[in-house]
Design an enzyme around this catalytic site. Structure first.
Site, PDB file in Angstrom:
ATOM      1  N   ASP A  12       0.819  -1.217   0.000  1.00  0.00           N
ATOM      2  CA  ASP A  12       0.000   0.000   0.000  1.00  0.00           C
ATOM      3  C   ASP A  12       0.849   1.262   0.000  1.00  0.00           C
ATOM      4  O   ASP A  12       0.392   2.326   0.437  1.00  0.00           O
ATOM      5  CB  ASP A  12      -0.951  -0.001   1.199  1.00  0.00           C
ATOM      6  CG  ASP A  12      -2.069   1.021   1.054  1.00  0.00           C
ATOM      7  OD1 ASP A  12      -2.541   1.225  -0.085  1.00  0.00           O
ATOM      8  OD2 ASP A  12      -2.467   1.632   2.069  1.00  0.00           O
ATOM      9  N   ASP A  54      -3.656  -4.620  -4.767  1.00  0.00           N
ATOM     10  CA  ASP A  54      -2.942  -3.384  -5.133  1.00  0.00           C
ATOM     11  C   ASP A  54      -1.466  -3.588  -5.473  1.00  0.00           C
ATOM     12  O   ASP A  54      -0.803  -2.631  -5.877  1.00  0.00           O
ATOM     13  CB  ASP A  54      -3.037  -2.311  -4.033  1.00  0.00           C
ATOM     14  CG  ASP A  54      -4.445  -1.822  -3.801  1.00  0.00           C
ATOM     15  OD1 ASP A  54      -5.331  -2.126  -4.631  1.00  0.00           O
ATOM     16  OD2 ASP A  54      -4.684  -1.148  -2.787  1.00  0.00           O
ATOM     17  N   ASP A 111     -11.724   1.223   5.702  1.00  0.00           N
ATOM     18  CA  ASP A 111     -10.644   1.361   4.729  1.00  0.00           C
ATOM     19  C   ASP A 111      -9.462   2.143   5.288  1.00  0.00           C
ATOM     20  O   ASP A 111      -8.396   2.175   4.682  1.00  0.00           O
ATOM     21  CB  ASP A 111     -11.152   2.089   3.477  1.00  0.00           C
ATOM     22  CG  ASP A 111     -12.191   1.283   2.723  1.00  0.00           C
ATOM     23  OD1 ASP A 111     -11.981   0.067   2.541  1.00  0.00           O
ATOM     24  OD2 ASP A 111     -13.210   1.863   2.318  1.00  0.00           O
TER      25      ASP A 111
END
Length: 383
Positions: free
Chosen positions: A104, A142, A337
């Site tokens: 991330d 991701d 989130d």
């Protein structure tokens, strides 16, 4: 490929089901968190029975188990516990592997293994834990769409991005050969990279040796947008595998009529064995993506705890699309989130006017939103 997946996971998908075929797949439902159960009890105590019934239905819907941030020994034990529990119940577990170094880009969900060697040891532990059991594995959300080079964390030679690709290839090669496993590399969502940009990345990450890829993980795009994006991406991967230039592929910004014409000309004759399949995440897309108010925020973070969203269509392997292997709940609905600031100094989320929980923590206010606005609705959720 579809028949291979059916054989591996025991799926009775629409295109392969026949007299004597196995029962349709049931995906695994892990035990909900203590916080989720506490919210349910609180709703009952306040006689908010409609919301309580909806919340209970939501947490009892099959969803994925996320593995990450634990050492190899604990991860191996957790993976083994999940796959064995699913095997006893006759269900297929969905495991999300989320421990890539530099995860991330050190953002809200930052963390992961410290080095490539540590990551390989962690993947090996997952492989031992899964063993020969059935499991659908979603690999590193991701990690392909948010490379170290995308967030200024690489060196001039691109060593960290090269290491990222090598780590993903190692994971694919360690997990895909497992007797009961099907590996899907995360491919972002249709509001992010174009098909043309993403295809070479997925190829470099080893998608050619995986079962396929995953779309819309932890995001809010509609089923229609996600499946169209998946079909375009699958076709471009196949076109590139045959020597075509990904830059020539239609992407999600093309008109659908134009894209279909291209597919009819260039993709219709591609052998099925060369075409990758995909899964999608419908856990929170019942109302589609959030459109932030124009000019309100320096960084709207439309992916981060957007308001007014609802849970989406329930998990199934019967999608009616030969390339779309399953619609899943990959993100756990009700988990935050992150502490969304939307370009402000914080600490409050200016859209919600509250301090959001850290990434992965239970978010009661959002959980109730997802229940009340679910499409389709939950039983008794609006009573």
């Amino acid at each position: 490929m579809l028949r291979r997946l059916a054989a591996v996971l025991g799926l009775a998908l629409a295109s392969v089901a026949a007299p004597g075929a196995p029962e349709p797949v049931r995906f695994h439902t892990p035990e909900a968190s203590a916080e989720a159960h506490a919210q349910y009890r609180g709703l009952l105590a306040r006689d908010e029975r409609g919301d309580a019934a909806g919340l209970l239905a939501m947490i009892r819907t099959p969803h994925a188990v996320w593995l990450g941030d634990e050492g190899p020994a604990r991860t191996e034990a957790e993976a083994r516990t999940v796959v064995r529990a699913a095997a006893r119940q006759g269900t297929v577990p969905v495991l999300v592997l989320y421990d890539i170094p530099g995860r991330d880009c050190s953002g809200y969900s930052g963390g992961g293994a410290g080095t490539t060697a540590e990551y390989r040891a962690w993947i090996d532990a997952v492989a031992r834990g899964v063993g020969g059991h059935r499991a659908l594995l979603v690999l590193e959300p991701d990690a392909v769409a948010l490379l170290p080079s995308d967030c200024g964390q690489d060196d001039a030679a691109g060593a960290r991005t090269a290491a990222r690709y090598a780590e993903l290839r190692y994971a694919v090669d360690a997990l895909e050969p497992l007797a009961g496993a099907a590996v899907y590399l995360d491919a972002g969502h249709p509001g992010w990279h174009t098909v043309n940009t993403l295809t070479p990345r997925l190829i470099e990450a080893g998608a050619g040796r995986a079962t396929g890829f995953a779309v819309n993980v932890s995001n809010y795009h509609t089923d229609d947008a996600s499946t169209w994006f998946g079909r375009l991406l699958a076709s471009c991967l196949a076109y590139a595998a045959g020597g075509g230039d990904p830059a020539a592929c239609p992407n999600q910004k093309w008109s659908r009529d134009t894209a279909r014409a291209w597919l009819a000309e260039h993709a219709a004759a591609i052998p099925a064995a060369r075409t990758k399949h995909f899964v999608t995440d419908s856990s929170r897309n019942g109302r589609g993506p959030w459109t932030p108010p124009a000019g309100a925020y320096a960084d709207p973070q439309d992916w981060c705890n957007p308001p007014g969203r609802g849970a989406g269509a329930r998990p199934t392997a019967d999608t009616g699309d030969p390339l779309h292997d399953a619609r899943l709940w990959i993100k756990t609905p009700g988990e935050s989130d992150g502490r969304c600031l939307r370009g402000t100094a914080g600490p409050e989320d200016p859209e919600r006017r509250t301090v959001d929980p850290a990434a992965g923590e239970w978010f009661p206010e959002q959980a109730v939103e997802l229940v009340r606005l679910a499409t389709p609705t939950f039983p008794q959720a609006t009573e």
